[in-house]
Enzyme design. Structure first.
Site, PDB file in Angstrom:
ATOM      1  N   ARG A 158      38.402  47.010  37.083  1.00  0.00           N
ATOM      2  CA  ARG A 158      39.559  46.535  37.852  1.00  0.00           C
ATOM      3  C   ARG A 158      40.819  47.365  37.624  1.00  0.00           C
ATOM      4  O   ARG A 158      41.930  46.862  37.716  1.00  0.00           O
ATOM      5  CB  ARG A 158      39.864  45.061  37.548  1.00  0.00           C
ATOM      6  CG  ARG A 158      38.740  44.100  37.864  1.00  0.00           C
ATOM      7  CD  ARG A 158      38.361  44.110  39.352  1.00  0.00           C
ATOM      8  NE  ARG A 158      37.265  43.169  39.566  1.00  0.00           N
ATOM      9  CZ  ARG A 158      35.986  43.486  39.460  1.00  0.00           C
ATOM     10  NH1 ARG A 158      35.628  44.728  39.161  1.00  0.00           N
ATOM     11  NH2 ARG A 158      35.046  42.595  39.661  1.00  0.00           N
ATOM     12  N   SER A 193      40.949  36.151  42.807  1.00  0.00           N
ATOM     13  CA  SER A 193      40.808  35.836  41.385  1.00  0.00           C
ATOM     14  C   SER A 193      42.072  36.283  40.660  1.00  0.00           C
ATOM     15  O   SER A 193      42.350  37.476  40.585  1.00  0.00           O
ATOM     16  CB  SER A 193      39.578  36.533  40.801  1.00  0.00           C
ATOM     17  OG  SER A 193      38.401  36.057  41.421  1.00  0.00           O
ATOM     18  N   GLU A 237      45.588  39.774  37.537  1.00  0.00           N
ATOM     19  CA  GLU A 237      45.148  40.943  38.291  1.00  0.00           C
ATOM     20  C   GLU A 237      46.183  41.419  39.299  1.00  0.00           C
ATOM     21  O   GLU A 237      46.296  42.621  39.540  1.00  0.00           O
ATOM     22  CB  GLU A 237      43.821  40.623  39.000  1.00  0.00           C
ATOM     23  CG  GLU A 237      43.191  41.817  39.669  1.00  0.00           C
ATOM     24  CD  GLU A 237      41.757  41.581  40.102  1.00  0.00           C
ATOM     25  OE1 GLU A 237      41.310  42.293  41.009  1.00  0.00           O
ATOM     26  OE2 GLU A 237      41.100  40.694  39.542  1.00  0.00           O
TER      27      GLU A 237
END
Length: 392
Positions: free
Chosen positions: A190, A267, A380
Site C-alpha cells: 500500500r 478501508s 491509508e
C-alpha cells in the site's frame, strides 16, 4: 484564506483559455471526494488532457501557488470549516488541478495504457471485456488510474505491482517527464516512493496483462471458495470480476450514492505490520483479553516489514478493530460518522458529517486498538489541511 494575487489571477485566466482546461469558482471538494467531506479551494481547474495536467501544474508551481492534484477523490480526508486549527469557514489555501484525462488503449497482446484520470473500474471492466486477465481482483475499487501505482493498490490477494509495466511521471522539481520502471518506484504494501510527497505527478500508466482471458492466480481464500477454485488456480477473468464485485458490494465497498455505507474512503486503516520479534507480545495481549483460542486463530501472515528489510508479521486491521470492541455501525444511528454497517474497516459519512467527526472516530478506534493490543493502526488516506493526531 489568502487572496489571489494579480499574477495568480492572470495564470488562471491563461489556463482557462485552453480548450482542454475549465476553471470553476466556489467548487467545494465535498462534491469530489467519496467521503463527501472538504472545504472550498481558491480555484478548481479541470484538466482534460495529459498536456493540460502538466501545464497547469507547471504554471502554478512556477508561480509558487500551492496545488492539490485531485484524482478520483476516493482516498482523501480534506479539512473543512469544522477543523478549527486548519482552515477558516471551510476555505482551503490552494488551487485544485483535477486530473480528468481519461484515454485508454488496449493492445491485443496484453499491453494496456491508460491516462491518469481514467476511472479505475472502467479500465478493469474494459480489460476484462477485451479478454485480458490480471486486473479482475481489483474490480470495484473507486478512484482513478493514476492513484493505483502511488498506493500500490491491492485487493483479494493481488497488487498493482504484479501487473505494472511502467509509469509516466512528471517530476515537479526537475521538470522531467519520463517513464519509470516498477523497480524505480519502491513499491511495497500500500505504498511507493510516489506516496507522501508531491514531487512526482503520474500522467499515464501501463500494465502487462494476460491475453488468454484468465485471472491472476487466485490467492485469497474467501474468493477461491466463492469461485469453487483452489488457491493458486487461474480462472476466467470475467467470472472472477463478477464474484469480486459481489463480495465488495456485500461489504459496502462498491460506490452507490444511495448507500451511506459507501460514503467512505474505503478501508480506512492499513493492515498493520509488526516486527517479528514483537509478535509474541501482541499475541499474548490478545490471549489475555480474548483467550488462548482467539490468539491462536488471529489472522497473521509473515512478510518483509515496512521497508526495513526485516521480517514482520502482517495482522488484520478489521479483526483487531472488532476484537477491541468496535462493532459494525459503531457508535450508533445518531452519529454523523459511523463504522460501516457492513464491515468495520470503513468510516462512513451518514449524510451530514464534518471532517472533525471523522477525525474523532478515527482517533477513538485507533486508541482502542492500541490500548487493547499494543498495535498502532495507520490510516491509508491522504490528509489535506488536517491530520490524525500523532500520525506522521
Amino acid at each position: 484564506m489568502r487572496v489571489n494575487t494579480s499574477s495568480e489571477t492572470q495564470i488562471l485566466a491563461e489556463l482557462d483559455a485552453r480548450t482542454d482546461v475549465r476553471l470553476l469558482d466556489s467548487e467545494p471538494l465535498s462534491a469530489h471526494t467519496t467521503l463527501r467531506l472538504g472545504g472550498t479551494p481558491r480555484a478548481y481547474l479541470r484538466a482534460e488532457t495529459t498536456a493540460a495536467v502538466a501545464e497547469c501544474v507547471r504554471a502554478l508551481d512556477a508561480a509558487e501557488v500551492p496545488v492539490l492534484v485531485l484524482g478520483g477523490g476516493s482516498n482523501l480526508v480534506v479539512a473543512d470549516g469544522s477543523v478549527g486549527d486548519s482552515v477558516d469557514d471551510g476555505e482551503l489555501d490552494f488551487v485544485v488541478v483535477a486530473v480528468r484525462c481519461e484515454a485508454i488503449d488496449i493492445s491485443p497482446g496484453g499491453l494496456v495504457r491508460a491516462e491518469a484520470g481514467a476511472t479505475w473500474d472502467d479500465l478493469v471492466a474494459r480489460t476484462v471485456e477485451a479478454g485480458m486477465g490480471g486486473l479482475e481482483c481489483l474490480s470495484g475499487i473507486p478512484g482513478s488510474v493514476g492513484a493505483t501505482p502511488v498506493q500500490n493498490v491491492g485487493a483479494y490477494g493481488v497488487e498493482v505491482a504484479q501487473v505494472l509495466r511502467r509509469v509516466r511521471v512528471l517530476d515537479r522539481v526537475s521538470g522531467k517527464d519520463e517513464w519509470l520502471e516498477p523497480s524505480e518506484l519502491g513499491l511495497e504494501y500500500r505504498t511507493s516512493k510516489l506516496k507522501g510527497n508531491d514531487s512526482g505527478l503520474v500522467l499515464e500508466v501501463e500494465f502487462t496483462l494476460h491475453p488468454d482471458g484468465l485471472s491472476e492466480p487466485i490467492a485469497y481464500r474467501e474468493l477461491a471458495a466463492r469461485l469453487g477454485a483452489e488457491q493458486g488456480e487461474r480462472v476466467p477473468a470475467a467470472k472472477a470480476r463478477e464474484v469480486v464485485l459481489e463480495l465488495r458490494a456485500g461489504k459496502g465497498m462498491v460506490l452507490d450514492a444511495g448507500d451511506h455505507d459507501t460514503w467512505s474512503a474505503g478501508s480506512f486503516f492499513t493492515n498493520p505490520v509488526v516486527p517479528a520479534a514483537e509478535f509474541d507480545a501482541v499475541r499474548a495481549k490478545v490471549a489475555k483479553a480474548l483467550g488462548d483460542e482467539a490468539a491462536e486463530k488471529m489472522p497473521a501472515f509473515d512478510v518483509m516489514g515496512g521497508g526495513s528489510g526485516e521480517a514482520g508479521v502482517k495482522l488484520s486491521a478489521g479483526w483487531l478493530i472488532e476484537r477491541a470492541g468496535f462493532r459494525k455501525g459503531y457508535p450508533g444511528e445518531a452519529a454523523p460518522m459511523r463504522l460501516s454497517t457492513k464491515h468495520t474497516l470503513a468510516l462512513t459519512n451518514r449524510g451530514h458529517a464534518r471532517t472533525k467527526d471523522l477525525i474523532a472516530l478515527a482517533r477513538e478506534v485507533r486508541s482502542g486498538v492500541e490500548d487493547a493490543f499494543g498495535v498502532t493502526l495507520h490510516p491509508e488516506p491522504v490528509w489535506v489541511g488536517c491530520t490524525l493526531s500523532g500520525e506522521s
